[in-house]
Write an enzyme that holds these catalytic residues in place. Sequence first.
Site, mmCIF file in Angstrom:
data_model
loop_
_atom_site.group_PDB
_atom_site.id
_atom_site.type_symbol
_atom_site.label_atom_id
_atom_site.label_comp_id
_atom_site.label_asym_id
_atom_site.label_seq_id
_atom_site.Cartn_x
_atom_site.Cartn_y
_atom_site.Cartn_z
ATOM 1 N N ASP A 199 0.864 -1.183 0.000
ATOM 2 C CA ASP A 199 0.000 0.000 0.000
ATOM 3 C C ASP A 199 0.893 1.223 0.000
ATOM 4 O O ASP A 199 1.607 1.470 0.974
ATOM 5 C CB ASP A 199 -0.913 -0.011 1.232
ATOM 6 C CG ASP A 199 -2.069 0.965 1.091
ATOM 7 O OD1 ASP A 199 -1.834 2.104 0.630
ATOM 8 O OD2 ASP A 199 -3.194 0.589 1.447
ATOM 9 N N ILE B 144 -0.170 3.424 6.239
ATOM 10 C CA ILE B 144 -1.329 3.410 7.135
ATOM 11 C C ILE B 144 -2.259 4.572 6.792
ATOM 12 O O ILE B 144 -1.831 5.718 6.711
ATOM 13 C CB ILE B 144 -0.906 3.514 8.614
ATOM 14 C CG1 ILE B 144 0.008 2.357 8.994
ATOM 15 C CG2 ILE B 144 -2.134 3.526 9.523
ATOM 16 C CD1 ILE B 144 0.557 2.439 10.399
ATOM 17 N N HIS B 145 -3.522 4.238 6.606
ATOM 18 C CA HIS B 145 -4.584 5.223 6.366
ATOM 19 C C HIS B 145 -5.870 4.598 6.869
ATOM 20 O O HIS B 145 -5.859 3.518 7.466
ATOM 21 C CB HIS B 145 -4.650 5.615 4.879
ATOM 22 C CG HIS B 145 -4.761 4.446 3.957
ATOM 23 N ND1 HIS B 145 -5.967 3.906 3.584
ATOM 24 C CD2 HIS B 145 -3.800 3.693 3.355
ATOM 25 C CE1 HIS B 145 -5.755 2.888 2.775
ATOM 26 N NE2 HIS B 145 -4.450 2.721 2.628
ATOM 27 N N GLY B 146 -6.989 5.236 6.660
ATOM 28 C CA GLY B 146 -8.254 4.795 7.228
ATOM 29 C C GLY B 146 -8.630 3.358 6.926
ATOM 30 O O GLY B 146 -9.041 2.617 7.819
ATOM 31 N N ALA C 9 -6.210 1.152 8.952
ATOM 32 C CA ALA C 9 -6.381 1.283 10.401
ATOM 33 C C ALA C 9 -7.730 0.753 10.875
ATOM 34 O O ALA C 9 -7.800 0.051 11.889
ATOM 35 C CB ALA C 9 -6.217 2.741 10.812
#
Length: 167
Positions: free
Chosen positions: A8, A12-14, A17
């Site tokens: 990715d 880390i993103h929505g 997470a």
Amino acid sequence: MIVTIRVDDRLIHGQVALLWTKKLQADGIVVANDAAAANPTQQMTLKMAAPYNVKLTIKSVEDSVKLLNNPKAEKMRIFVLVNSIKDALRLVELLDGKGLTINIANAGRFDGEDISKKLTLTKTVLVSDSEMINLKKLIDSDNEVILQTLPDEQIRKASDLLKAHNK
């Protein structure tokens, strides 16, 4: 235990997470990325984006291998994030990994290479010639290589997508 390795380019993103960590029941996230490991500002940003109840570790790819090979890691459900197919391949090779799942979800959009010269496998996965070589090596490993952006989307095998594109 590694529950999945996700490629990715945003790390880390929505989606990662909130959706993936819950779906995988991960109690640990390892960001295996040389640039993030060397950048305190990026580390702080990743820590803010990570779920509060999941242990986050940010290491270089090489240092991640040491961590993942630690016997204590076998007791955890670890979600590994890399930002390129190249790093996924490097990680798998250094781990001598077999039977892993590598999910290529978002790749090739922010690497600075000309997007018009890339093969579009999905709307979120663009592959340059060099990444195509890495992808084929991953497919040839004894691991499951899939493309799935969201947990509720259909799982697509990378090998099938390449066949559809005659690659």
